[in-house]
Design an enzyme around this catalytic site. Structure first.
Site, PDB file in Angstrom:
ATOM      1  N   LYS A 195      21.664 -17.885  45.214  1.00 23.14           N
ATOM      2  CA  LYS A 195      21.758 -16.459  45.918  1.00 23.14           C
ATOM      3  C   LYS A 195      23.026 -15.715  45.775  1.00 23.14           C
ATOM      4  CE  LYS A 195      18.155 -16.915  49.580  1.00 23.14           C
ATOM      5  NZ  LYS A 195      17.855 -17.080  51.109  1.00 23.14           N
ATOM      6  N   GLN A 205       9.370  -9.901  54.428  1.00 26.23           N
ATOM      7  CA  GLN A 205      10.395 -10.352  53.413  1.00 26.23           C
ATOM      8  C   GLN A 205       9.625 -10.432  52.171  1.00 26.23           C
ATOM      9  OE1 GLN A 205      13.168 -13.701  53.642  1.00 26.23           O
ATOM     10  NE2 GLN A 205      12.387 -14.081  51.362  1.00 26.23           N
TER      11      GLN A 205
END
Length: 281
Positions: A70, A255
Site C-alpha cells: 500500500k 469499499q
C-alpha cells in the site's frame, strides 16, 4: 462483432490467498452483466514495479493493493487523490490511457457505511483505537468529513503522535494522542468510537480491545473494522451498554462498491455485493 476480451481488475498482495474481494467484485460484475474479471494475484515485494508496469501493458482497468504494497506502490503511480496523498497509502489504482491514479477507499468505505447507518461526522468527536493502516485512513477521512476532534489511542507513542500531528497539520480537525494503558477509559466526549486494530479478527475471535467497557455509554456509536466475525466481542460488549454499533462488513462492502464504480463508471449493486460477502462468512 463479439468481444472476447474481458476487462481486467484484481488485487496484488503477499500473502493474498485468503482475500475475499474477488468474490464480491465478481458478483457485482455478473449482476451488471459486465465482461470484467477480478484476479487475485500474489506479487512479491521485489516484483511490485514489474507488476505495476503490467497493469499498463495488460491495459487493466485497475488493481487493489493489500499488504505489503500500500505504501511502496506510490513511486510507481502518476497521480494521487488528495486523501491518498495525506494518508500516504494507496489501496486502489485506476488505469486510464496509460496513467495510474492512486486512491485510498479504506476510510471512504468506512465513512459511507457510517452514513448509511444514519450517522454523521460533522462536529463529532471521534476516538480511534490504533494508528495502523486502517486506522490512519479512517482518521483522515473522518477529519475530511467534518469531525471536530479525533482522539488517537495507540500503544506506540511514536505512531500515535505522528497520526495526531498529521491530522492537525493537514485537515481542519483537532487531534490528540492518548497512550493506550491497560483497561483504558474511553474519553467522555466521544461520539463515535472505532476499533481500527485487528484485535478480534478470525481466528482470534475470543479477543477484544483492552478498554474499560463501563466507559462506553448509550449515546455513543461504536464501530469495528473487523468483518470476520462481523459481530465481534468488542461490539457485543458495546451493545450490552446500550451503544449503537456498526460492524466491519458494511465498510468492506462499501469499499468494494467504490472500487467497482471507479473501475467501471457504473453504480455498484451494493445489496448483491453484501449478500455475496455474507455467504463467504
Amino acid at each position: 462483432m463479439k468481444n472476447y476480451r474481458a476487462e481486467l481488475t484484481g488485487v496484488f498482495g503477499d500473502p493474498v490467498d485468503d482475500n475475499p474481494t474477488g468474490v464480491v467484485e465478481e458478483a457485482a460484475f455478473a449482476a451488471k452483466n459486465l465482461n470484467y474479471r477480478y484476479l487475485t494475484i500474489k506479487v512479491r515485494p521485489e516484483d511490485l514495479e514489474t507488476a505495476m508496469n503490467s497493469v499498463r501493458i495488460f491495459d487493466m482497468r485497475g488493481i487493489n493493493l493489500t499488504m505489503p504494497h500500500k505504501i511502496k506502490v506510490i513511486p510507481y503511480l502518476d497521480e494521487l487523490s488528495p486523501a491518498a496523498e495525506i494518508i500516504g497509502a494507496v489501496n486502489t489504482v485506476i488505469q486510464k490511457d496509460g496513467r495510474l491514479y492512486g486512491e485510498n477507499t479504506d476510510g471512504k468505505g468506512f465513512v459511507t457505511a457510517l452514513k448509511a447507518f444514519g450517522e454523521t461526522l460533522e462536529n463529532k468527536t471521534v476516538t480511534i483505537l490504533g494508528a495502523g493502516g486502517a486506522a490512519r485512513a479512517i482518521a483522515v477521512e473522518c477529519a475530511l468529513n467534518g469531525a471536530r476532534q479525533i482522539h488517537i489511542i495507540n500503544r506506540s507513542q511514536e505512531k500515535g503522535m505522528e497520526l495526531a500531528a498529521l491530522i492537525r497539520s493537514r485537515t481542519k480537525s483537532d487531534s490528540a494522542y492518548i497512550p493506550w494503558t491497560r483497561n483504558i477509559v474511553i474519553p467522555e466526549d466521544t461520539d463515535i468510537l472505532i476499533n481500527g486494530t485487528s484485535i478480534g479478527f478470525s481466528p482470534n475471535v475470543t479477543e477484544k480491545p483492552d478498554v474499560d467497557y463501563t466507559s462506553i455509554r448509550p449515546n455513543m456509536c461504536v464501530c469495528d473494522v473487523i468483518f470476520n466475525p462481523c459481530d465481534t466481542l468488542f461490539l457485543k460488549a458495546a451493545q450490552k451498554n446500550g451503544a449503537k454499533t456498526v460492524n466491519g462488513l458494511g465498510m468492506l462492502v462499501q469499499q468494494a462498491a467504490l472500487n467497482f464504480t471507479l473501475w467501471t463508471g457504473e453504480e455498484a449493486p451494493v445489496e448483491v455485493m453484501e449478500e455475496a460477502l455474507r455467504k463467504e462468512f
